[in-house]
Design a protein around this motif. Structure first.
Motif, PDB file in Angstrom:
ATOM      1  N   ARG A 197       0.879   0.408   1.256  1.00 16.73           N
ATOM      2  CA  ARG A 197       1.927  -0.339   1.932  1.00 16.73           C
ATOM      3  C   ARG A 197       3.192   0.486   2.059  1.00 16.73           C
ATOM      4  O   ARG A 197       3.905   0.404   3.031  1.00 16.73           O
ATOM      5  N   ILE A 198       3.438   1.329   1.059  1.00 14.75           N
ATOM      6  CA  ILE A 198       4.618   2.179   1.148  1.00 14.75           C
ATOM      7  C   ILE A 198       4.494   3.129   2.326  1.00 14.75           C
ATOM      8  O   ILE A 198       5.442   3.371   3.058  1.00 14.75           O
ATOM      9  N   ARG A 247       2.379   3.065   4.952  1.00 10.59           N
ATOM     10  CA  ARG A 247       1.699   2.657   6.186  1.00 10.59           C
ATOM     11  C   ARG A 247       2.430   3.089   7.418  1.00 10.59           C
ATOM     12  O   ARG A 247       1.853   3.647   8.343  1.00 10.59           O
ATOM     13  N   ARG A 248       3.745   2.883   7.431  1.00 15.23           N
ATOM     14  CA  ARG A 248       4.464   3.246   8.647  1.00 15.23           C
ATOM     15  C   ARG A 248       4.535   4.757   8.809  1.00 15.23           C
ATOM     16  O   ARG A 248       4.481   5.282   9.919  1.00 15.23           O
ATOM     17  N   GLU A 279       5.307  -6.170   7.039  1.00 13.53           N
ATOM     18  CA  GLU A 279       5.137  -5.046   6.125  1.00 13.53           C
ATOM     19  C   GLU A 279       6.199  -5.098   5.040  1.00 13.53           C
ATOM     20  O   GLU A 279       7.335  -4.721   5.279  1.00 13.53           O
ATOM     21  N   PRO A 280       5.861  -5.541   3.867  1.00 12.00           N
ATOM     22  CA  PRO A 280       6.872  -5.657   2.807  1.00 12.00           C
ATOM     23  C   PRO A 280       7.052  -4.337   2.079  1.00 12.00           C
ATOM     24  O   PRO A 280       6.502  -4.136   1.014  1.00 12.00           O
ATOM     25  N   GLU A 281       7.782  -3.418   2.647  1.00  6.76           N
ATOM     26  CA  GLU A 281       7.903  -2.093   2.028  1.00  6.76           C
ATOM     27  C   GLU A 281       8.960  -2.092   0.944  1.00  6.76           C
ATOM     28  O   GLU A 281      10.071  -2.548   1.194  1.00  6.76           O
TER      29      GLU A 281
END
Lengths: 199, 664, 171
Positions: free
Chosen positions: B205-206, B208-209, C169-171
């Motif tokens: 999740r960290i 992904r972008r 997206e919970p970054e």
């Protein structure tokens, strides 16, 4: 950190998780083995020069050709030279390496022409005028043949210049040089072939 | 200038070493201040590497030929625009750019986590610093851009003619590098998760972008590379299955598989080991790419040959492979799949199929690229593996993937009923079937082309309909009119809509690729001035030739008048560029771009007296669709990556995995 | 259920159209090159241009490729088959002059590998799927999916909020 049970809750031998934990070394070992195979393949790749291509003609009879002289128009046929050692050199006036190797060729020609060795030059993808000018300025003396549509070059598998083929008395290609041929190499090969029989 | 550059690079190496040591020491000894100092080091590192790049740029612009790189790649006559580009046109300079982009990513990560550092942050920084150390060692060791010459020449050799012919040289390499190097970030966080044993999904999740952004850059770089090959190289095609082209494609294929399979991990808690392997594989492929391009292992139009650094690149690749996959092998036992596989008729199985096909394609391209090496190692014979092999092997896989691209978005998660699927798939299937029938009826004889067109239509229809369905559902639920609902509906699920748009982009690109492969025509003619020839319905008249002399080259332009059905369409000016250093002139094609077809002309040679010119004329249908498709793919990616507002969920729906619910 | 009926019909028609098109095209066979330039191109596109990187003799603009093409044309007119022409070039240059390796000997590995890989991958996926199907899910039972239209308006809103929040997206 989650810890796996060493024993299955039912008490019957190691739990699946423990087996997986032990089995991890096997998996890791296989990974290392695969990496080692890939590494040796790539290391082999590094050890060879990617621009050198093997020659398939070495050990086979040289393809026959009949080509007219560049200036004289007199045809020369390779098959009629059976029994002699023949040096066929593909070159071009626009090729810098050909300039580099030319003195070596001249020296070899001077040494061996009296022993019946035939030198033939074939300009590759070149104009007649420029080829003649090259030979005039840099000095030559052995016959230059015209191969206007490069059919002979293609038959010999030429893909760049200079390329030199040394053909033995029996018509078999004994040696192929891609790139400028050093005098030492040329004279060694020719000397060796002069000593071998004509059949 | 060279001393400044070398000093900057040495300082950069020292900073990177400090960053690595401080990160590791800080996390192992529980000293957050040390970790923080390692974080801020990233900014100094960026500044120093930027200074080194600036020094090289200054040297080039001031014609400082005492530096060997400048002497070999620039000249007084080179136009300023191309002088700037020569910074990355050869091995040493492009490595400087590589280091700059890497330092930029490290600084971006440092900036991103300035307030809250996840547990995996220190080791991730350590891994990134370690990668940076490798590339800095290269530019300080064997591949030194600031090496000087004993005697300073009065003028430089200038860039390779091929690399100063077109402004696309400006963007193609940097975009590719931004893509390749971008994968360092998710790789670093994945390694960090493995090293710390913190194997929750946080690393995904960290990053992904970041992964998506790298993927977008790489997609853009690949598209522009194809455009450069088409518009600049003059052989009429856009992809030659060159080894260096292939190694740029490989990480993109694997990253595409990764982008899909992480969705399964997030939603269902499955494929954990698989995803770790995919990201290690993607990063390893980028490393393999640099090895192949710069280690002179294969001859290629791109390869920076005669470099002596092969063993270094190989060593780094081995460390990445052994370290990455080794750690996964050792830690995999901790990762258990949390979900069930409910039904073969589900989006999960479509994603599994996607991964299977993409991995198969990756393997085929990889095998084809190194196969000559394998054969030579085992049998000492030499073979070529070129276009025909790749086309034959990839096309069936890609057609299957297209099918999944249409059906996947129509399937629900976990379980789809056959009825539901039938409801959704009927209209797209009708579109696809009708297209296939129409193409077959029009007399097309290439089986792959018929399948390609039909499937592309199927994909486009399915994804567009799915887009519409989602927007309409949102509009109905919120009592809005459909047009007004679009921005909000899309904003709710950017990743999904971005993916749908990207699929449409692929369909468009496939139409272009299929049309140009199946229907291209070409001819080669020699014309005298005034002579007319007809080709593919065009009437072409060779007007003549004229010379243009520029400081760095002499351009021989042939002018041809083009007409179709009696209507004049203008002129084309294919040219040959004669550069002083090169023996052969470089051709520049002249193209009339069109929506349905391109008219493509190149001049191969002029007769020695200059009267006659030998031309190649091509009719390339549909190539424009390839560029448009590529652009749409990039747009889809941008849409998916666009940041949204962070929200906490007020509601805890029952069948929800615990990790997704809260912003941590 | 007439609406579902027409759907079934339409879907069947679509599949039929697709299948028939593919069958017809497959039966018709690929277009054979007719004119001499086309025939030359067909042979030339299977040979590698020796002086350029990875371009076929058909695509390459180099002079040597031009000579190759002329030679191919001559040999075609003399009645040689494409295979004989290719063998002639292999005799002069070696196997690497062919743009794709012949399907013989060790080269078979390259040609067969994609199919083997796909099958192997399918087998792997199958075993993985079976393993997952037998894994017990830790949480509550899976909720079967229903289409959005079946829910009441407030439920729908609830569901959409939850879905949207989950996909943020919970970054």
């Amino acid at each position: 950190m989650e810890e796996s049970q060493a024993r299955h809750p039912s008490g019957m031998g190691p739990s699946p998780a423990y087996r997986r934990r032990r089995g991890r070394w096997i998996v890791a070992g296989s990974v290392m083995a695969a990496v080692a195979v890939l590494t040796s393949l790539l290391a082999f790749g590094l050890s060879r020069n990617p621009t050198v291509v093997q020659s398939v003609l070495v050990g086979r009879t040289a393809p026959d050709f009949t080509l007219p002289g560049l200036s004289s128009g007199q045809p020369v046929r390779l098959a009629t030279l059976r029994g002699k050692v023949v040096v066929v050199n593909f070159w071009a006036s626009w090729c810098a390496d050909c300039r580099v190797e030319h003195p070596d060729l001249v020296a070899a020609w001077r040494r061996f022409q009296d022993q019946g060795v035939v030198f033939l030059g074939i300009p590759f993808e070149d104009s007649t005028q420029q080829a003649e000018a090259f030979q005039r300025t840099l000095g030559g003396g052995w016959p230059q043949l015209a191969d206007p549509n490069s059919q002979t070059a293609v038959a010999f598998g030429v893909y760049g210049v200079p390329e030199t083929f040394i053909i033995g008395r029996n018509g078999v290609v004994a040696y192929k040089q891609v790139g400028p041929i050093p005098y030492a190499r040329l004279s060694d090969e020719v000397t060796r072939l002069l000593g071998s029989p004509a059949t | 200038m060279d001393r400044l550059g070398t000093f900057a690079l040495m300082l950069a190496l020292a900073l990177a070493v400090y960053g690595l040591v401080a990160s590791v020491a800080g996390v192992r000894q529980g000293r957050p201040l040390l970790v923080e100092s390692a974080r801020t080091t990233a900014f100094s590192l960026l500044g120093v590497v930027a200074a080194a790049n600036g020094a090289m740029l200054a040297a080039i612009l001031t014609n400082d030929f005492s530096i060997r790189y400048v002497a070999e790649n620039s000249s007084r006559a080179t136009p300023t625009f191309f002088k700037v580009l020569s910074l990355w046109s050869a091995d040493e300079g492009s490595l400087l750019l590589w280091n700059l982009i890497l330092a930029g990513y490290i600084a971006a990560v440092a900036f991103r986590f300035r307030k809250r550092k996840p547990e995996t942050f220190p080791w991730a920084m350590a891994v990134m610093y370690a990668v940076s150390i490798f590339y800095l060692t290269l530019v300080l060791g064997p591949t030194r851009p600031f090496a000087t010459l004993a005697s300073v020449p009065s003028d430089g050799r200038g860039p390779l003619p091929l690399l100063q012919n077109h402004p696309l040289m400006a963007v193609h390499p940097p975009l590719l590098y931004l893509g390749f190097i971008g994968f360092t970030v998710p790789f670093a966080f994945a390694m960090s998760a493995l090293i710390t044993g913190n194997l929750s999904d946080r690393w995904i999740r960290i990053t992904r972008r970041w992964t998506l952004v790298a993927w977008i850059f790489l997609a853009a770089g690949l598209t522009l590379g194809a455009l450069w090959s088409y518009g600049v190289l003059g052989w009429g095609g856009y992809w030659a299955w060159d080894p260096v082209e292939n190694v740029a494609l490989l990480p993109w294929l694997m990253a595409t598989a990764f982008l899909h399979s992480v969705v399964i991990q997030e939603r269902r808690g499955m494929l954990k080991v698989w995803n770790l392997s995919l990201i290690v594989g993607t990063f390893a492929l980028t490393t393999f790419g640099t090895f192949l391009t710069r280690g002179s292992i294969l001859s290629s139009v791109h390869a920076f040959a005669q470099s002596l650094v092969g063993p270094l690149y190989l060593a780094f690749l081995v460390v990445v492979l052994a370290g990455g996959f080794g750690m996964i092998a050792l830690q995999a036992w901790r990762l258990r799949s949390e979900g069930r596989f409910d039904s073969p008729l589900s989006r999960e199985s479509a994603f599994l199929g996607n991964n299977l096909l993409l991995l198969a394609m990756t393997f085929v391209v990889l095998l084809g690229t190194i196969f000559p090496l394998i054969v030579e190692a085992l049998t000492n014979r030499q073979v070529t593996v070129g276009g025909p092999y790749f086309k034959e092997s990839i096309v069936p896989l890609f057609l299957l993937l297209l099918f999944l691209m249409a059906v996947g978005p129509l399937l629900s998660w976990r379980r789809s009923s056959a009825d539901q699927l039938r409801r959704r798939v009927t209209l797209p299937a009708v579109v696809g079937g009708a297209t296939m029938a129409a193409v077959a009826g029009a007399g097309v004889r290439d089986l792959a082309a018929v399948a390609g067109f039909g499937l592309a239509a199927f994909v486009a229809a399915a994804n567009v309909l799915e887009l519409g369905r989602g927007v309409r559902a949102y509009a109905r639920a919120n009592h809005l009119r459909v047009p007004a609902a679009v921005p909000a509906a899309v904003a709710r699920n950017r990743r999904l809509y971005g993916g749908l748009v990207a699929h449409v982009g692929v369909a468009v690109a496939i139409v272009g690729i299929t049309a140009s492969s199946a229907f291209a025509r070409q001819t080669e003619v020699t014309l005298s001035p005034g002579q007319v020839v007809t080709f593919a319905g065009y009437t072409l008249r060779y007007q003549g030739q004229h010379d243009v002399r520029q400081p760095q080259r002499r351009v021989l332009i042939a002018v041809v008048e083009v007409a179709r059905d009696g209507k004049p369409l203008g002129q084309v000016h294919p040219s040959l560029n004669q550069y002083p250093g090169a023996s052969d002139p470089i051709g520049t094609p002249s193209i009339k771009y069109g929506v349905l077809k391109d008219f493509y002309s190149s001049v191969i040679g002029f007769s020695s007296d200059g009267t006659q010119a030998t031309f190649r004329f091509f009719l390339n249908p549909g190539v424009m669709w390839l560029w448009v498709g590529g652009a749409v793919i990039v747009l889809g990616g941008l849409l998916a990556a666009w940041p949204g507002r962070r929200r906490t969920v007020a509601l805890e729906p029952p069948a929800r995995r615990r990790e997704l619910a809260v912003v941590s | 259920m007439s609406s579902s009926g027409w759907r079934r019909g339409a879907l069947a028609a679509a599949l039929l159209a697709a299948g028939a098109s593919l069958a017809v095209v497959a039966a018709r066979g690929p277009a054979r090159p007719t004119t001499m330039p086309e025939q030359v191109r067909a042979v030339a596109s299977t040979l590698r241009c020796p002086v350029c990187q990875d371009l076929s003799v058909a695509d390459s603009p180099s002079r040597l490729a031009e000579q190759f093409r002329q030679q191919i044309a001559q040999e075609l007119e003399a009645g040689e088959t494409p295979d004989q022409i290719r063998q002639g070039f292999v005799r002069a240059y070696g196997e690497w002059i062919l743009l794709a390796p012949p399907r013989r000997g060790i080269n078979l590995v390259a040609w067969v590998a994609p199919i083997l890989l796909l099958l192997g991958g399918l087998a792997l996926a199958w075993t993985a799927v079976r393993r997952w199907t037998s894994v017990r899910a830790p949480g509550p039972r899976a909720v079967p999916s229903r289409s959005v239209g079946d829910l009441s308006a407030s439920d729908r809103r609830l569901l959409e909020r939850a879905l949207a929040a989950a996909s943020e997206e919970p970054e």
